[in-house]
Design a protein around this motif. Structure first.
Motif, PDB file in Angstrom:
ATOM      1  N   ASP A  65       0.109  38.304 -70.484  1.00 46.83           N
ATOM      2  CA  ASP A  65       1.095  37.988 -69.452  1.00 46.83           C
ATOM      3  C   ASP A  65       2.218  37.192 -70.118  1.00 46.83           C
ATOM      4  O   ASP A  65       1.980  36.104 -70.655  1.00 46.83           O
ATOM      5  N   PRO A 114      -9.371  31.200 -67.149  1.00 48.42           N
ATOM      6  CA  PRO A 114      -8.835  32.308 -66.365  1.00 48.42           C
ATOM      7  C   PRO A 114      -7.788  31.834 -65.356  1.00 48.42           C
ATOM      8  O   PRO A 114      -7.977  31.963 -64.149  1.00 48.42           O
ATOM      9  N   TYR A 115      -6.741  31.272 -65.835  1.00 50.02           N
ATOM     10  CA  TYR A 115      -5.632  30.866 -64.963  1.00 50.02           C
ATOM     11  C   TYR A 115      -4.380  30.772 -65.824  1.00 50.02           C
ATOM     12  O   TYR A 115      -4.466  30.648 -67.050  1.00 50.02           O
ATOM     13  N   PHE A 158      -0.236  44.148 -68.642  1.00 51.10           N
ATOM     14  CA  PHE A 158      -1.563  43.642 -68.268  1.00 51.10           C
ATOM     15  C   PHE A 158      -1.988  44.127 -66.891  1.00 51.10           C
ATOM     16  O   PHE A 158      -2.925  43.587 -66.298  1.00 51.10           O
ATOM     17  N   ASP A 159      -1.315  45.151 -66.371  1.00 51.65           N
ATOM     18  CA  ASP A 159      -1.620  45.593 -65.009  1.00 51.65           C
ATOM     19  C   ASP A 159      -3.085  45.990 -64.840  1.00 51.65           C
ATOM     20  O   ASP A 159      -3.746  45.608 -63.884  1.00 51.65           O
ATOM     21  N   ARG A 180      -6.073  39.622 -69.087  1.00 50.06           N
ATOM     22  CA  ARG A 180      -5.066  39.587 -68.028  1.00 50.06           C
ATOM     23  C   ARG A 180      -4.051  38.457 -68.272  1.00 50.06           C
ATOM     24  O   ARG A 180      -2.887  38.576 -67.926  1.00 50.06           O
ATOM     25  N   PHE A 181      -4.482  37.351 -68.887  1.00 53.19           N
ATOM     26  CA  PHE A 181      -3.550  36.250 -69.133  1.00 53.19           C
ATOM     27  C   PHE A 181      -2.944  36.286 -70.533  1.00 53.19           C
ATOM     28  O   PHE A 181      -1.790  35.925 -70.719  1.00 53.19           O
ATOM     29  N   THR A 202      -5.619  43.270 -64.203  1.00 46.97           N
ATOM     30  CA  THR A 202      -5.525  42.460 -62.977  1.00 46.97           C
ATOM     31  C   THR A 202      -6.386  43.044 -61.867  1.00 46.97           C
ATOM     32  O   THR A 202      -6.575  42.418 -60.840  1.00 46.97           O
ATOM     33  N   LYS A 203      -6.891  44.256 -62.062  1.00 44.86           N
ATOM     34  CA  LYS A 203      -7.635  44.911 -60.986  1.00 44.86           C
ATOM     35  C   LYS A 203      -9.059  44.393 -60.821  1.00 44.86           C
ATOM     36  O   LYS A 203      -9.732  44.727 -59.863  1.00 44.86           O
ATOM     37  N   CYS A 204      -9.514  43.580 -61.792  1.00 48.29           N
ATOM     38  CA  CYS A 204     -10.929  43.187 -61.815  1.00 48.29           C
ATOM     39  C   CYS A 204     -11.340  42.450 -60.539  1.00 48.29           C
ATOM     40  O   CYS A 204     -10.654  41.544 -60.081  1.00 48.29           O
TER      41      CYS A 204
END
Lengths: 232, 126, 124, 575
Positions: A179, A115-116, A139-140, A175-176, A143-145
């Motif tokens: 991206d 997760p990076y 992926f917006d 999310r990644f 990102t809210k998690c």
């Protein structure tokens, strides 16, 4: 208004099995469930234990089952529940005490999926990597998690199948993966393609229903499945 | 309290689960037609009371219906047993019992697959 | 494990999934039985027709109704899942799709049930 | 349990994690947090992080520096403000390289928006300087930095609360004592260097935007060890908190065009800050709101006013302020697109804290003598870049800039120094304090003391202060402290004893309150976030200096320290 609270209690130092504590409280209808828990703790029973911090739904500490569904206690108003409220810890993880569960497995699953941002190219100091607003939008949602665990512990598969990485880990991988700056998608997808990955998901939608941030969790998981299937 | 783990052991992937998932959907769509037509023929256009040995024999006169029934058999069996396999994964956590579960599923696939196929292929009306 | 299911107030999606799994396993069990009886067809009409009395028993007619309901439900809900899987906007209409699937289910099941029960009454 | 690391970082918010990121794979570093790192309050920051990137219009770091100095009512140390505004640019790019998902301009650059007090060309007009990710910039910073920690395999000690600081007799910091909340065990962390990054103490006030965890733990622990606290009288009240709850509605609301209106529907900021209007610095807006309320122009004569977003295009609200809209809907049941939002000033940010130099080293006197091995960064520290009032977005800038500097300096320090031996039984003080609380049985209820504390602090040390009120508050505080000495923990268990944790925190709150009140009473002027009704003017002759509060056996002693002025001479502050 007067509200009856039934709260699942368990103190490993003295209890062999969980039991329900009953508390009656005078509250405002616009009070949060967390306010009521604090009031019980501060005025009635100092041993009641739960996690909490920001108290407005951004830190993810106080996910618990409120009337049978995973919610953040600080985002639920008492008026939406009426005068009988049952509060229990999240399902699927070991209860440490009362409403506090052991989150280590949860974070473990999260860490499994890198997760990076994976990208070692140096864009040069003094400037940013470019990304179009459209690429940013893709992926917006994920990102809210806030990693409260509400989705993962709402999933009937994670309750019984300890191998499943669970919705939250997939959300953070999503999310990644999508991206445009990231280069680690293949490795994450390889893990997600395994037995503990996305194919365990049965599109039950409990995760989406439980997410206090309104993330379309199931949609994210389905998107990963389609990517695996079509290679796009 | 402390954690310095960098996640679980990474599961090594093959495409098996992907194919399984995909097969589930393909066979599912086929079964919607196969099984619903089968049910319609047996229970809507005919009734359970019309069905006897002669009925089966008449139907299997036609190679089409034999093919149809065989396809239904194989799809239903593989689709269903794949479902059972996933149920084993979901509800059986100990490695030993999982092997037992998988074995039972494989044996069922073999036995029922062979029995059904034999019945359809070798049938000769008396 | 079982207590988990009792502890969560099932949203519609979870109910539809639980039913899907139950009906699937139910149909699979019936399939085993059905393969056995069809296998016995190979042993000639006497044995087979003798066995058919089971299928003609009123209790079993009702049982078959449950089986058919299971098949229809599993089919209708299965299509709903496939739509959600392959249509990128399907997730938005998950709940509407479920109600749609239920409509389809009843559209098929009501006439089927009527015909089957009618046949049973005629036979009795 | 004994642990030995090269460096210990206490607190896993933006500053702590940014410092940890500097170690990358070098050195043995552990991050100790009383929460899970992702629960840290940096995650609640909404609006943005300012840096003079000039992506949308001309901008220069020196304009940013000027705004910071002026916004801080000239109490800012200008060497620090220069570091802040220069390095903000690099720090923002570094965050982007780490993966932070900023909103983008059509060309793909980091998007920027207006924010309170940030201007072009030394105050001419508002400038687009705040880089942002919707209205969850802090959340993204926290997540991104935590992710870097995972990448770098940082060792996290989650739910371990710092309860004591370890120092040698020669005044060198060599570790901390932690209480493992999950098991009740005491842990000794032996280290060459310690970074304090535990955040603020907004929970001394009743209405606050701060998390329940923000109780000034480290401030108090250092204070007890004889180290000073700087400028504690300066506390920022944010003008737009949700009425009664104090939940923050970001300044970004006004940055996007929102307006504050009184009971008559007037845009009253026209009277108080004719140029910047609603985007004047927070202390001014909060005071203006209170003045309107005092003049009977609150909504229906009550103690709140309205934030008006109804004229904004609905897509701005949806895309740029989604979380804020969600708060308004959840907690007020209102639709911000069509309805006015009741707001009230909410205790938001501590400008003061542990004095440090620009490398993050903790200092103890007016000559900036450093404590070897001890660092502080973030809200807990006072560099001082915020002076008497912090500008919006500068908190996040502070975190990343000074977290980064502290991390880098610690890395050097740790290479050049050895572990200093621990005293025998280094945990005796912590054990004594905890055993004392656990063994007391009395009817005195800590939570009632805390409520009284918060109520009184809000009334007498809030937006407006007077000598009379502060003296009354001092005697109230000594009464509360007396009662606190009799408080017993009701939960006697070892496992996850939240009652013990809250009782310890109450002790910290009391210490911090003492320091705030002592500073507020000493400073006989009005400047930035500190407003004395009995001394309503700024007094540069006597008070252009920082206060230092020391806890001694005889009470609190006040010292002071000069303000560093390099480029901008103090001027009257109008907007």
């Amino acid at each position: 208004m007067e509200v009856q609270f039934r709260i699942e209690r368990f103190n490993p130092d003295q209890d062999t099995r969980p039991w329900f504590g009953e508390y009656t409280l005078e509250v405002e209808p616009t009070d949060r469930v967390l306010d009521a828990l604090n009031e019980i703790k501060w005025k009635q029973d100092g041993t009641l234990t739960f996690r909490r911090s920001c108290a407005h739904g951004v830190c993810g500490s106080d996910a618990m089952r409120i009337n049978g569904r995973n919610r953040l206690a600080c985002k639920e108003l008492i008026r939406d529940y009426g005068d009988k409220i049952t509060i229990e810890p999240m399902l699927g993880y070991r209860v440490i005490k009362d409403l506090v569960v052991d989150m280590e497995d949860f974070f473990d699953s999260y860490r499994t999926l890198q997760p990076y941002l994976v990208n070692d190219e140096n864009p040069g100091a003094g400037r940013e990597r470019l990304q179009s607003p459209e690429d940013r939008e893709v992926f917006d949602d994920t990102t809210k998690c806030i990693m409260c665990g509400a989705c993962t512990t709402a999933c009937p598969i994670t309750w019984t199948n300890k191998d499943f990485l669970g919705p939250a880990a997939i959300v953070n991988a999503h999310r990644f993966i999508y991206d445009s700056r990231d280069k680690g998608a293949n490795e994450r997808l390889e893990v997600l393609n395994s037995k503990s990955g996305v194919w365990r998901c049965r599109t039950i939608f409990n995760c989406t229903e439980a997410c206090p941030r309104g993330i379309e969790v199931t949609r994210a998981i389905e998107q990963v499945k389609r990517t695996l299937l079509t290679g796009e | 309290m402390s954690s310095n783990r960098v996640g679980r052991e990474k599961p090594v992937g093959s495409n098996f689960e992907l194919y399984s998932w995909y097969f589930f959907r393909i066979s599912g769509i086929m079964l919607v037609f196969l099984a619903v037509i089968h049910v319609m023929v047996m229970h809507v256009f005919n009734t359970a009371f019309d069905i006897d040995y002669d009925f089966v024999a008449a139907r299997w006169e036609s190679p089409f219906w034999r093919m149809f029934d065989w396809l239904l058999l194989i799809m239903a069996l593989t689709h269903g047993l794949n479902g059972a396999r996933i149920a084993v994964d979901d509800y059986v956590q100990s490695a030993g019992w999982r092997v037992v579960g998988y074995s039972a599923i494989l044996i069922a696939l073999l036995i029922f697959g062979v029995m059904g196929t034999l019945a359809i292929v070798t049938f000769e009306p008396q | 494990m079982v207590s988990s299911y009792r502890g969560y107030r099932a949203p519609q999606g979870m109910l539809s999934w639980a039913l899907h799994r139950l009906t699937g396993l139910g149909v699979l069990l019936f399939l085993f039985l059905h393969i056995i009886d069809i296998f016995l067809v190979g042993y000639g009409p006497e044995l087979f027709d003798e066995l058919l009395f089971i299928y003609h028993h009123p209790a079993f007619v009702v049982g078959q109704l449950a089986l058919i309901a299971s098949v229809y439900y599993h089919a209708a809900n299965g299509i709903r899942i496939i739509i959600v899987d392959f249509w990128s906007k399907g997730y938005k209409y998950e709940s509407q799709l479920f109600y749609g699937a239920m409509v389809v289910f009843f559209l098929f099941f009501i006439p089927t049930a009527f015909l089957m029960l009618n046949a049973l009454l005629n036979e009795l | 349990m004994y642990h030995r690391f090269d460096a210990i970082i206490v607190g896993a918010g933006g500053a702590g994690l940014m410092a940890a990121a500097q170690f990358a794979s070098e050195g043995d570093v552990a991050v100790v947090s009383k929460l899970y790192p992702t629960r840290s309050h940096t995650g609640a920051a909404q609006g943005g992080i300012s840096a003079a990137l000039g992506n949308l219009e001309e901008d220069h770091w020196i304009w940013h520096m000027f705004d910071t100095v002026k916004g801080g009512d000239y109490l800012v140390d200008q060497d620090a403000a220069e570091v802040l505004s220069r390095e903000a640019i690099d720090a923002v790019y570094e965050l982007e390289h780490m993966g932070l998902p900023f909103n983008r301009t059509p060309e793909g650059k980091i998007d920027q928006r207006r924010f309170g007090g940030h201007t072009r060309n030394y105050g001419e007009a508002a400038v687009r300087r705040a880089c942002y990710a919707a209205d969850r910039t802090g959340h993204m910073i926290l997540q991104t930095l935590y992710q870097q920690g995972i990448k770098n395999q940082v060792r996290y000690f989650n739910e371990v609360m710092m309860v004591d600081l370890l120092m040698t007799d020669d005044g060198v910091c060599n570790g901390i004592i932690g209480l493992d909340i999950q098991t009740g065990e005491i842990h000794i962390f032996h280290a060459k260097a310690v970074l304090i990054a535990t955040g603020g103490f907004g929970r001394v006030f009743k209405v606050t935007s701060n998390a329940l965890a923000l109780t000034g733990d480290a401030c108090s622990i250092l204070f007890r060890r004889g180290l000073p606290l700087e400028d504690m009288e300066f506390f920022q009240f944010h003008p737009t908190g949700i009425n009664k709850l104090g939940i923050l509605l970001s300044e970004a609301c006004r940055g996007e065009g929102g307006i504050i209106r009184n009971g008559k529907g007037e845009r009253f900021m026209e009277r108080y800050a004719p140029t910047l209007l609603d985007l004047a610095p927070r202390d001014m807006v909060s005071r203006s709101i209170h003045q309107e309320i005092r003049a009977g122009r609150g909504i229906d004569g009550q103690d709140y006013v309205h934030l008006d977003l109804t004229h904004l295009p609905p897509e701005v609200i949806d895309q740029k302020l989604p979380d804020i809209s969600d708060f308004v809907r959840t907690y007020m049941g209102l639709d911000p697109k069509t309805e006015l939002i009741p707001i009230q000033a909410t205790a938001h940010y501590a400008m003061g804290g542990i004095p440090t130099d620009v490398e993050g080293r903790v200092t103890i006197d007016q000559d900036n003598t450093v404590v070897p091995g001890l660092y502080a960064a973030g809200e807990v520290a006072c560099v001082s870049v915020h002076g008497a009032n912090r500008l919006g977005t500068n908190s996040l800038v502070d975190l990343v800039v000074f977290g980064r500097r502290a991390g880098k300096h610690m890395l050097d320090f740790m290479r050049q120094n050895e572990h200093q031996a621990l005293a025998p039984e280094p945990d005796y003080r912590a054990r004594a304090e905890i055993d004392g609380l656990m063994s007391t049985d009395s009817d005195e209820n800590g939570s009632i003391i805390r409520e009284e504390l918060q109520e009184n602090m809000m009334n007498d040390a809030g937006v407006f202060r007077t000598a009379e009120g502060l003296q009354r508050l001092q005697s109230k505080l000594s009464e509360l402290r007396d009662r606190y000495s009799r408080v017993g923990v009701r939960d006697k268990g070892k496992t996850f004893n939240m009652d013990l944790m809250e009782t310890l925190e109450l002790g910290y709150l009391l210490d911090v309150s003492d320091a705030v009140v002592a500073g507020a009473l000493a400073r006989e002027e009005s400047r930035g976030g500190h407003f004395r009704e009995d001394f309503p003017e700024r007094d540069d002759v006597n008070w252009l200096r920082h206060t230092l509060a020391y806890k001694t056996s005889g009470g609190i002693e006040m010292g002071s320290k000069p303000v560093v002025i390099t480029r901008f001479e103090p001027k009257e502050r109008t907007y």
